[in-house]
Design a protein around this motif. Sequence first.
Motif, PDB file in Angstrom:
ATOM      1  N   SER A 134      36.243  25.409  50.433  1.00 49.74           N
ATOM      2  CA  SER A 134      37.519  25.679  49.967  1.00 49.74           C
ATOM      3  C   SER A 134      37.327  26.654  48.460  1.00 49.74           C
ATOM      4  O   SER A 134      38.226  27.292  48.327  1.00 49.74           O
ATOM      5  CB  SER A 134      38.429  24.722  50.111  1.00 49.74           C
ATOM      6  N   SER A 159      38.981  29.289  67.372  1.00 52.15           N
ATOM      7  CA  SER A 159      39.789  28.434  66.201  1.00 52.15           C
ATOM      8  C   SER A 159      41.158  28.582  66.488  1.00 52.15           C
ATOM      9  O   SER A 159      41.702  29.660  67.019  1.00 52.15           O
ATOM     10  CB  SER A 159      39.344  28.875  64.890  1.00 52.15           C
ATOM     11  N   LEU A 188      45.614  22.082  54.418  1.00 52.61           N
ATOM     12  CA  LEU A 188      44.405  22.709  54.415  1.00 52.61           C
ATOM     13  C   LEU A 188      43.212  21.447  54.374  1.00 52.61           C
ATOM     14  O   LEU A 188      42.387  21.672  55.022  1.00 52.61           O
ATOM     15  CB  LEU A 188      44.365  23.795  53.357  1.00 52.61           C
ATOM     16  N   THR A 241      41.989  27.994  61.507  1.00 51.91           N
ATOM     17  CA  THR A 241      42.190  28.940  60.767  1.00 51.91           C
ATOM     18  C   THR A 241      43.826  29.187  60.084  1.00 51.91           C
ATOM     19  O   THR A 241      44.462  29.053  61.117  1.00 51.91           O
ATOM     20  CB  THR A 241      41.877  30.517  61.593  1.00 51.91           C
ATOM     21  N   THR A 297      42.355  19.828  57.513  1.00 51.34           N
ATOM     22  CA  THR A 297      41.882  20.726  58.627  1.00 51.34           C
ATOM     23  C   THR A 297      40.432  21.275  58.522  1.00 51.34           C
ATOM     24  O   THR A 297      39.932  21.891  59.245  1.00 51.34           O
ATOM     25  CB  THR A 297      43.019  21.603  59.318  1.00 51.34           C
ATOM     26  N   TRP A 298      40.235  21.258  56.945  1.00 50.29           N
ATOM     27  CA  TRP A 298      38.894  22.080  56.708  1.00 50.29           C
ATOM     28  C   TRP A 298      37.999  21.010  56.297  1.00 50.29           C
ATOM     29  O   TRP A 298      38.287  19.973  55.574  1.00 50.29           O
ATOM     30  CB  TRP A 298      39.277  22.913  55.399  1.00 50.29           C
ATOM     31  N   PRO A 299      36.569  21.157  56.402  1.00 52.66           N
ATOM     32  CA  PRO A 299      36.241  22.278  57.319  1.00 52.66           C
ATOM     33  C   PRO A 299      36.330  22.100  58.729  1.00 52.66           C
ATOM     34  O   PRO A 299      36.424  20.820  59.118  1.00 52.66           O
ATOM     35  CB  PRO A 299      34.794  22.226  56.955  1.00 52.66           C
ATOM     36  N   ARG A 323      39.451  30.643  56.943  1.00 51.49           N
ATOM     37  CA  ARG A 323      38.766  29.178  57.933  1.00 51.49           C
ATOM     38  C   ARG A 323      37.676  28.724  56.897  1.00 51.49           C
ATOM     39  O   ARG A 323      36.949  29.643  56.302  1.00 51.49           O
ATOM     40  CB  ARG A 323      38.415  29.595  59.147  1.00 51.49           C
ATOM     41  N   VAL A 324      37.771  27.552  56.453  1.00 55.69           N
ATOM     42  CA  VAL A 324      36.400  26.967  56.031  1.00 55.69           C
ATOM     43  C   VAL A 324      35.716  26.231  57.254  1.00 55.69           C
ATOM     44  O   VAL A 324      36.173  25.498  57.891  1.00 55.69           O
ATOM     45  CB  VAL A 324      36.765  25.960  54.976  1.00 55.69           C
ATOM     46  N   THR A 325      34.826  27.093  57.601  1.00 51.10           N
ATOM     47  CA  THR A 325      33.873  26.626  58.735  1.00 51.10           C
ATOM     48  C   THR A 325      32.860  25.436  58.508  1.00 51.10           C
ATOM     49  O   THR A 325      32.798  24.959  57.446  1.00 51.10           O
ATOM     50  CB  THR A 325      32.965  27.697  59.151  1.00 51.10           C
ATOM     51  N   ASN A 326      32.884  24.718  59.757  1.00 59.38           N
ATOM     52  CA  ASN A 326      31.952  23.381  59.624  1.00 59.38           C
ATOM     53  C   ASN A 326      30.645  23.887  60.528  1.00 59.38           C
ATOM     54  O   ASN A 326      29.883  22.689  60.634  1.00 59.38           O
ATOM     55  CB  ASN A 326      32.590  22.209  60.095  1.00 59.38           C
TER      56      ASN A 326
END
Length: 188
Positions: free
Chosen positions: A65, A175, A83, A92, A86-88, A115-118
């Motif tokens: 983030s 996403s 946020l 989106t 739900t992140w990572p 989006r912070v990806t995992n």
Amino acid sequence: MTIWLNHQRIVHAAQVMRAGGVIAYPTESVWGLGCDPANHHAIRRLLQLKRRPRHKGLILIAAESDQVAPWLASVSAEQREQLRATWPGPNTWLVPNRGLASHWVVGDHTSVALRVTNHPVAKALCMAFGGPIISTSANPQKRPAAKTSIHVRRYFGAQLDAIAPGQTGGNPNPSMIRDLASGSIVRG
């Protein structure tokens, strides 16, 4: 040895993006196309490869983030909690752009999709690049999204400047996209 080689390929893909190239890489559900979100020529080329109109806008993905902090400066504490919850992950959010991302990224919208990806490869790419990167499905418009690097090669062949290593995360759907201001689901 494989981990080192994959790391080298990820670093190479990040260098390619910094030099204005367009790459493909795996995400949580499909293969994506990416480039430097500040390079309008690279974005234009990416859009041409996809045959996607500029007005639709694109997603920015980040490793953490902190990489999208400039867009979060004006959001409320309650929105930040949404946020963080739900992140990572494959979530989106449409966040007020505040003039930070160019019209090449946001299209005709006033918000930017973040989006912070995992996904480990996508996350490593963002870390190696040093910030968020463009993320859009690796397919020409109106064609199924690529689920493997073989599909990416079939669609784009030698038109891409690099293909990162790895596989998708196995999520069956792209996403989810939600509007942070209203909470409404834009894509489920």
